[in-house]
Design a protein around this motif. Structure first.
Motif, PDB file in Angstrom:
ATOM      1  N   ALA A  68       1.166  10.560   2.503  1.00 30.73           N
ATOM      2  CA  ALA A  68       1.980   9.904   3.520  1.00 30.73           C
ATOM      3  C   ALA A  68       2.316   8.470   3.115  1.00 30.73           C
ATOM      4  O   ALA A  68       3.464   8.016   3.254  1.00 30.73           O
ATOM      5  CB  ALA A  68       1.245   9.915   4.864  1.00 30.73           C
ATOM      6  N   SER A  69       1.318   7.740   2.600  1.00 35.11           N
ATOM      7  CA  SER A  69       1.569   6.358   2.184  1.00 35.11           C
ATOM      8  C   SER A  69       2.572   6.310   1.033  1.00 35.11           C
ATOM      9  O   SER A  69       3.467   5.460   1.010  1.00 35.11           O
ATOM     10  CB  SER A  69       0.247   5.695   1.774  1.00 35.11           C
ATOM     11  N   VAL A 115       0.112  -2.839   4.171  1.00 38.57           N
ATOM     12  CA  VAL A 115      -0.798  -1.846   4.757  1.00 38.57           C
ATOM     13  C   VAL A 115      -0.720  -0.532   3.980  1.00 38.57           C
ATOM     14  O   VAL A 115      -1.743   0.115   3.709  1.00 38.57           O
ATOM     15  CB  VAL A 115      -0.476  -1.624   6.250  1.00 38.57           C
ATOM     16  N   LEU A 116       0.494  -0.120   3.617  1.00 38.63           N
ATOM     17  CA  LEU A 116       0.633   1.110   2.832  1.00 38.63           C
ATOM     18  C   LEU A 116      -0.064   0.976   1.480  1.00 38.63           C
ATOM     19  O   LEU A 116      -0.719   1.914   1.010  1.00 38.63           O
ATOM     20  CB  LEU A 116       2.116   1.436   2.641  1.00 38.63           C
ATOM     21  N   ASP A 117       0.056  -0.186   0.850  1.00 35.28           N
ATOM     22  CA  ASP A 117      -0.642  -0.397  -0.421  1.00 35.28           C
ATOM     23  C   ASP A 117      -2.151  -0.327  -0.228  1.00 35.28           C
ATOM     24  O   ASP A 117      -2.885   0.225  -1.053  1.00 35.28           O
ATOM     25  CB  ASP A 117      -0.259  -1.751  -1.009  1.00 35.28           C
ATOM     26  N   ASP A 118      -2.626  -0.900   0.887  1.00 38.31           N
ATOM     27  CA  ASP A 118      -4.058  -0.843   1.169  1.00 38.31           C
ATOM     28  C   ASP A 118      -4.526   0.592   1.351  1.00 38.31           C
ATOM     29  O   ASP A 118      -5.583   0.995   0.853  1.00 38.31           O
ATOM     30  CB  ASP A 118      -4.384  -1.649   2.434  1.00 38.31           C
ATOM     31  N   LEU A 119      -3.746   1.378   2.092  1.00 38.31           N
ATOM     32  CA  LEU A 119      -4.128   2.771   2.315  1.00 38.31           C
ATOM     33  C   LEU A 119      -4.137   3.563   1.014  1.00 38.31           C
ATOM     34  O   LEU A 119      -5.027   4.386   0.772  1.00 38.31           O
ATOM     35  CB  LEU A 119      -3.164   3.409   3.318  1.00 38.31           C
ATOM     36  N   LEU A 120      -3.147   3.317   0.163  1.00 40.30           N
ATOM     37  CA  LEU A 120      -3.109   4.011  -1.128  1.00 40.30           C
ATOM     38  C   LEU A 120      -4.320   3.642  -1.988  1.00 40.30           C
ATOM     39  O   LEU A 120      -4.968   4.506  -2.586  1.00 40.30           O
ATOM     40  CB  LEU A 120      -1.816   3.666  -1.868  1.00 40.30           C
ATOM     41  N   LEU A 121      -4.633   2.361  -2.043  1.00 38.62           N
ATOM     42  CA  LEU A 121      -5.766   1.927  -2.844  1.00 38.62           C
ATOM     43  C   LEU A 121      -7.077   2.452  -2.284  1.00 38.62           C
ATOM     44  O   LEU A 121      -7.964   2.893  -3.018  1.00 38.62           O
ATOM     45  CB  LEU A 121      -5.796   0.400  -2.918  1.00 38.62           C
ATOM     46  N   SER A 122      -7.206   2.429  -0.953  1.00 41.67           N
ATOM     47  CA  SER A 122      -8.433   2.929  -0.327  1.00 41.67           C
ATOM     48  C   SER A 122      -8.617   4.411  -0.605  1.00 41.67           C
ATOM     49  O   SER A 122      -9.720   4.867  -0.939  1.00 41.67           O
ATOM     50  CB  SER A 122      -8.392   2.679   1.180  1.00 41.67           C
ATOM     51  N   THR A 125       8.084  -5.843   8.138  1.00 40.80           N
ATOM     52  CA  THR A 125       8.206  -4.821   7.092  1.00 40.80           C
ATOM     53  C   THR A 125       7.357  -5.182   5.886  1.00 40.80           C
ATOM     54  O   THR A 125       6.821  -4.302   5.201  1.00 40.80           O
ATOM     55  CB  THR A 125       9.671  -4.650   6.673  1.00 40.80           C
ATOM     56  N   GLY A 126       7.228  -6.482   5.601  1.00 37.20           N
ATOM     57  CA  GLY A 126       6.355  -6.888   4.501  1.00 37.20           C
ATOM     58  C   GLY A 126       4.904  -6.542   4.768  1.00 37.20           C
ATOM     59  O   GLY A 126       4.198  -6.043   3.901  1.00 37.20           O
ATOM     60  N   ARG A 127       4.459  -6.795   5.996  1.00 37.76           N
ATOM     61  CA  ARG A 127       3.074  -6.445   6.341  1.00 37.76           C
ATOM     62  C   ARG A 127       2.873  -4.943   6.313  1.00 37.76           C
ATOM     63  O   ARG A 127       1.818  -4.446   5.907  1.00 37.76           O
ATOM     64  CB  ARG A 127       2.722  -7.009   7.718  1.00 37.76           C
ATOM     65  N   LEU A 128       3.905  -4.191   6.745  1.00 28.41           N
ATOM     66  CA  LEU A 128       3.794  -2.737   6.698  1.00 28.41           C
ATOM     67  C   LEU A 128       3.649  -2.251   5.260  1.00 28.41           C
ATOM     68  O   LEU A 128       2.860  -1.344   4.966  1.00 28.41           O
ATOM     69  CB  LEU A 128       5.026  -2.104   7.349  1.00 28.41           C
ATOM     70  N   GLY A 129       4.401  -2.869   4.338  1.00 25.42           N
ATOM     71  CA  GLY A 129       4.255  -2.504   2.934  1.00 25.42           C
ATOM     72  C   GLY A 129       2.865  -2.802   2.398  1.00 25.42           C
ATOM     73  O   GLY A 129       2.294  -2.021   1.634  1.00 25.42           O
TER      74      GLY A 129
END
Length: 445
Positions: A187-188, A235-242, A229-233
């Motif tokens: 999803a991310s 968060v997506l990077d954080d989810l992918l890394l996690s 939108t920058g913060r959303l990006g």
């Protein structure tokens, strides 16, 4: 833990081991309790029986024909040829003659136990009965041997049960967790492209609004959209890394020697415009020679970038941020210090908790420092934080220094291309506002 083993399956193995250990402990306790009760019952029953037989033999037995395993000593009667040595006990005989009261005792001799009863019979003779407990003791030894065999069988059964229960009960949970991680990753990943497009479009509209001198509310609304939108990006990077860290992939093609000195300078160069806009001084203090660690460059860059971004966010205008890279005892040490407001030393552990709500950044939730610790620990290192209110903060990363295998060529220092001017969409396609909004994964200092 081997990095090639996914975290969920490593947890399954630990759960199987715990189940096997707990099952073994329970079976051992049960066998011990049952064995102890059985032994106590057997001993009491045997003692009652042999003492009854001994007393009966001492009272009525024929010294010339005593019961099995029993010898009777009486005046004028010669002991049997198989009688044990050391009997009769003359002290007990003399005592009974003097007091007319029976005397009972237990004697350990010749690797066995003898029960001895000395009493005065009705005819006036003093008789001493001796019973050999050899067979009773053998029965007790056989009982403990049987319990030992049962214990070994029980432990083997516990191991088999642990594996069976682990596969039957824990494996579905691990599979569910794996599917959850895969869903988060997919999803991310799928959302990154449309979010990047939205972020880029919002930046273009914000620039057009500023160039066309649209009303202030319109420009402010577009600026907030760019930040969101920058913060959303992020968060997506954080989810992918996690998800990547939790799944524990080898990512062998990405691992290699990473020069932490060059990496720190590169990260500072990327954040120079943001630091200049906040009137901050950022310096890097490191040796002229490279200091290599073994790891994934992108993940380590994310960790160092998180510390620097955290320092920029919490350092007031006119402040100073220092990045120091050094070598100490086989470790490469990277420290990031700032002159910000600091934090309560008692809240150090809370800084690294996922979704911890802090008071210093508007009460936002985040993953940043929690993921920073995951990245560092996956590389075999540690991260610590120290600070006091009003005296700034200091974060220190310690990673094992890279040691090339014998005969391998020394790692080459990576080539750093000239830094391009930052546009609306930074390198690697990560949506990030040009004015550097507060990340939701930041430190709650």
């Amino acid at each position: 833990m081997n990095r090639s083993v996914p975290a969920e399956w490593a947890a399954v193995r630990r759960a199987r081991l715990r189940i096997a250990v707990l099952t073994g402990v329970i079976i051992t306790l049960l066998i011990t309790v049952v064995g102890g009760v059985a032994h106590r019952v057997m001993v009491d029953a045997q003692n009652d029986q042999v003492w009854r037989e001994l007393r009966y033999g001492a009272e009525y037995g024929d010294p010339a024909r005593p019961p099995v395993c029993t010898w009777l000593y009486a005046p004028g009667v010669a002991p049997l040829s198989n009688a044990p040595g050391g009997f009769p006990l003359r002290a007990d005989v003399n005592r009974v003659r003097a007091t007319h009261e029976a005397v009972e005792r237990t004697v350990r001799r010749d690797h066995t136990v003898y029960l001895v009863r000395t009493q005065l019979r009705a005819d006036g003779d003093v008789v001493q009965a001796v019973l050999d407990m050899r067979f009773q003791l053998a029965d007790r030894s056989h009982l403990w041997f049987a319990l030992g065999v049962a214990e070994v069988v029980g432990l083997l059964a516990a191991a088999v049960t642990g594996v069976f229960l682990g596969r039957r009960a824990v494996a579905p949970l691990a599979e569910a967790l794996t599917r959850q991680r895969r869903f988060v990753t997919d999803a991310s990943h799928e959302l990154r492209t449309p979010v990047t497009q939205v972020h880029t479009r919002a930046q273009v509209l914000a620039r057009q609004a500023a160039a066309q001198d649209l009303p202030v509310p319109h420009r402010d609304g577009l600026a907030r959209m760019v930040a969101s939108t920058g913060r959303l990006g992020e968060v997506l990077d954080d989810l992918l890394l996690s998800a990547s860290l939790a799944a524990g992939p080898t990512r062998g093609s990405e691992r290699g020697p990473v020069d932490l000195v060059a990496l720190a300078r590169s990260v500072v160069a990327e954040e120079r415009d943001r630091a200049r806009s906040r009137c901050l001084t950022v310096v890097v203090d490191g040796p002229a020679r490279p200091l290599f660690v073994d790891g994934i460059r992108t993940a380590l860059r994310r960790a160092v970038g998180e510390l620097l971004s955290n320092a920029i966010r919490h350092t007031p205008a006119g402040g100073r941020i220092e990045l120091t890279v050094s070598r100490s005892g086989g470790l490469v040490v990277l420290a990031v210090s700032d002159t910000g407001p600091g934090f309560d030393p008692a809240a150090v552990e809370q800084l690294f908790q996922r979704f911890h709500r802090g008071s210093g950044d508007g009460g936002r939730y985040g993953l940043g420092l929690a993921l920073l610790r995951e990245v560092v620990e996956r590389h075999g290192g540690t991260v610590t934080a120290s600070g006091r209110p009003g005296h700034g903060a200091r974060f220190v990363i310690r990673l094992p220094e890279y040691t090339p295998p014998p005969g391998a060529p020394a790692p080459a220092r990576p080539f750093t291309a000239p830094r391009a001017r930052r546009a609306g969409v930074p390198r690697r396609g990560r949506p990030r506002p040009a004015d550097g909004p507060v990340r939701p994964g930041g430190s709650p200092r």
